[in-house]
Design an enzyme around this catalytic site. Structure first.
Site, mmCIF file in Angstrom:
data_model
loop_
_atom_site.group_PDB
_atom_site.id
_atom_site.type_symbol
_atom_site.label_atom_id
_atom_site.label_comp_id
_atom_site.label_asym_id
_atom_site.label_seq_id
_atom_site.Cartn_x
_atom_site.Cartn_y
_atom_site.Cartn_z
ATOM 1 N N HIS A 69 -8.488 -1.478 6.394
ATOM 2 C CA HIS A 69 -8.747 -3.455 7.583
ATOM 3 C C HIS A 69 -9.375 -3.411 5.572
ATOM 4 O O HIS A 69 -10.334 -3.390 5.699
ATOM 5 C CB HIS A 69 -9.470 -2.555 8.249
ATOM 6 C CG HIS A 69 -9.967 -4.112 8.753
ATOM 7 N ND1 HIS A 69 -8.705 -4.314 9.992
ATOM 8 C CD2 HIS A 69 -10.749 -4.339 8.920
ATOM 9 C CE1 HIS A 69 -9.291 -5.870 10.365
ATOM 10 N NE2 HIS A 69 -10.312 -5.957 10.353
ATOM 11 N N SER A 97 -11.723 -1.665 3.427
ATOM 12 C CA SER A 97 -12.736 -0.731 3.924
ATOM 13 C C SER A 97 -11.650 0.837 4.454
ATOM 14 O O SER A 97 -10.128 -0.401 5.039
ATOM 15 C CB SER A 97 -13.184 -0.947 5.358
ATOM 16 O OG SER A 97 -14.085 -1.640 5.130
ATOM 17 N N LEU A 122 -3.175 0.685 18.907
ATOM 18 C CA LEU A 122 -3.276 2.038 19.562
ATOM 19 C C LEU A 122 -3.854 2.162 20.822
ATOM 20 O O LEU A 122 -4.813 1.933 20.988
ATOM 21 C CB LEU A 122 -3.918 3.399 17.899
ATOM 22 C CG LEU A 122 -3.030 2.861 17.356
ATOM 23 C CD1 LEU A 122 -3.581 4.093 16.365
ATOM 24 C CD2 LEU A 122 -1.470 3.019 17.034
ATOM 25 N N ARG A 150 2.627 -0.236 26.098
ATOM 26 C CA ARG A 150 2.101 0.717 24.141
ATOM 27 C C ARG A 150 2.474 1.847 25.293
ATOM 28 O O ARG A 150 2.682 2.630 24.119
ATOM 29 C CB ARG A 150 1.347 -0.316 24.571
ATOM 30 C CG ARG A 150 0.248 0.023 24.025
ATOM 31 C CD ARG A 150 -0.871 -0.973 23.523
ATOM 32 N NE ARG A 150 -1.166 -2.340 23.982
ATOM 33 C CZ ARG A 150 -0.979 -3.424 22.544
ATOM 34 N NH1 ARG A 150 -0.301 -2.251 21.439
ATOM 35 N NH2 ARG A 150 -0.780 -3.825 22.507
ATOM 36 N N ASN A 177 0.846 -1.010 0.199
ATOM 37 C CA ASN A 177 0.249 -0.031 0.253
ATOM 38 C C ASN A 177 0.981 0.917 0.375
ATOM 39 O O ASN A 177 0.627 2.274 -0.672
ATOM 40 C CB ASN A 177 -0.952 -0.117 1.131
ATOM 41 C CG ASN A 177 -2.401 -1.130 0.909
ATOM 42 O OD1 ASN A 177 -3.127 -0.816 0.511
ATOM 43 N ND2 ASN A 177 -2.340 -1.951 2.061
ATOM 44 N N ASN A 210 -7.124 4.463 8.192
ATOM 45 C CA ASN A 210 -6.440 2.830 8.123
ATOM 46 C C ASN A 210 -6.829 2.176 6.878
ATOM 47 O O ASN A 210 -7.832 2.297 6.761
ATOM 48 C CB ASN A 210 -6.458 2.200 9.687
ATOM 49 C CG ASN A 210 -5.919 0.499 9.932
ATOM 50 O OD1 ASN A 210 -4.868 0.596 9.234
ATOM 51 N ND2 ASN A 210 -7.389 0.259 9.778
ATOM 52 N N GLU A 246 -11.236 2.979 19.185
ATOM 53 C CA GLU A 246 -12.064 1.689 18.980
ATOM 54 C C GLU A 246 -10.997 0.592 18.241
ATOM 55 O O GLU A 246 -11.106 1.785 17.079
ATOM 56 C CB GLU A 246 -13.080 1.816 19.319
ATOM 57 C CG GLU A 246 -13.986 0.482 19.088
ATOM 58 C CD GLU A 246 -15.669 0.151 18.174
ATOM 59 O OE1 GLU A 246 -16.537 -0.861 18.055
ATOM 60 O OE2 GLU A 246 -15.972 1.794 18.495
HETATM 61 C C1 GAR Z 1 -2.988 -5.077 4.154
HETATM 62 O O1 GAR Z 1 -3.768 -6.386 3.622
HETATM 63 C C2 GAR Z 1 -3.930 -4.642 5.170
HETATM 64 O O2 GAR Z 1 -5.524 -4.077 4.940
HETATM 65 C C3 GAR Z 1 -3.977 -4.995 6.166
HETATM 66 O O3 GAR Z 1 -2.471 -5.841 6.035
HETATM 67 C C4 GAR Z 1 -1.713 -5.542 5.123
HETATM 68 C C5 GAR Z 1 -0.954 -4.607 4.602
HETATM 69 O O4 GAR Z 1 -0.183 -4.804 3.346
HETATM 70 N N1 GAR Z 1 -4.190 -3.899 7.507
HETATM 71 C C6 GAR Z 1 -4.521 -4.643 8.666
HETATM 72 O O5 GAR Z 1 -4.624 -5.690 8.356
HETATM 73 C C7 GAR Z 1 -4.967 -3.469 9.974
HETATM 74 N N2 GAR Z 1 -5.092 -4.579 10.401
HETATM 75 P P1 GAR Z 1 0.890 -4.267 3.060
HETATM 76 O O6 GAR Z 1 1.965 -4.038 4.094
HETATM 77 O O7 GAR Z 1 1.128 -5.046 1.874
HETATM 78 O O8 GAR Z 1 0.388 -2.996 2.115
#
Ligand code: GAR
Length: 210
Positions: free
Chosen positions: A109, A136, A93, A65, A14, A107, A143
């Site tokens: 998800h 999403s 977080l 944390r 990403n 973010n 939360e």
């Molecule tokens: C992505 O699929 C993202 O949606 C997910 O981690 C992956 C990262 O891929 N995020 C989560 O699960 C957040 N809880 P990337 O490192 O190749 O961008």
């Protein structure tokens, strides 16, 4: 151009989508820094190749944390970003941290929120017999995976899909919708008030823009 900081824990595909779109002139952003909680995250290499400053902040070297998040906040804020982008940043977080960036942290998800918050979303969607799955983009709130949704993209779950094949499908959707949400935010078309996301001044529905 628009200063952002990107947080990662892994591959960084990403992050790459944001780098590529900004190099192609589709996205007027300046990625000031990429920060990972894992030294081995491949996304750090992607950042270095693009000439972006990188930092590793290993959560295991902090006693709590709270202390990790406080140091992370200091590191981010030295760049004075207008937006913080979580791109596969796999840390829960603290409320203090989430509130500090309220309305200016996004973010992505891998599920059609509010379904399947947390981990292993692809396998859980298959196991539940879902016909549809997706991804999403949302504003971050204290939360977990619970902030206002900005946009979603969906894909059909085929009979033969596995968690891995579904993850691939979802990833290609991610690389389209995440840069788009970042673009809207940088253009001030996407805003946040009272816990809700707005696009062009209109409040977005629970599932965001579809
Ligand atoms: C992505 O699929 C993202 O949606 C997910 O981690 C992956 C990262 O891929 N995020 C989560 O699960 C957040 N809880 P990337 O490192 O190749 O961008």
């Amino acid at each position: 151009s628009y200063p952002i900081v990107v947080l990662i824990s892994g591959s960084g595909s990403n992050l790459q989508a944001l780098i590529d779109q900004s190099l192609q002139g589709q996205l007027d952003i300046n990625i000031c820094a990429v920060i990972s909680n894992k030294a081995e995250a491949y996304g750090l290499e992607r950042a270095k190749l693009a000439g972006i400053p990188t930092h590793t902040l290993d959560h295991k070297s902090f006693a709590s944390r709270d202390e990790f998040d406080a140091e992370l906040q200091t590191m981010i804020d030295q760049y004075q970003p207008k937006l913080v982008v979580l791109a596969g940043f796999m840390r829960i977080l603290t409320e203090t941290f989430a509130k500090h960036y309220e309305g200016r942290m996004l973010n992505i998800h891998p599920s059609l929120l509010p379904k399947y918050k947390g981990l292993n979303t692809h396998q859980r969607a298959i196991d539940a017999g879902e016909k549809e799955h997706g991804v999403s983009v949302h504003f971050v709130s204290p939360e977990l995976d619970g902030g206002a949704v900005i946009l979603q993209a969906s894909t059909a779950i085929a009979e033969e899909d596995t968690a891995a094949s579904l993850a691939n499908k979802v990833h290609s959707l991610e690389h389209i919708i995440y840069p788009l949400a970042v673009k809207w935010f940088s253009e001030k078309r996407l805003t946040f008030h009272d816990g809700k996301a707005f696009l062009n001044g209109s409040v977005l529905p629970e599932n965001g823009v579809l």
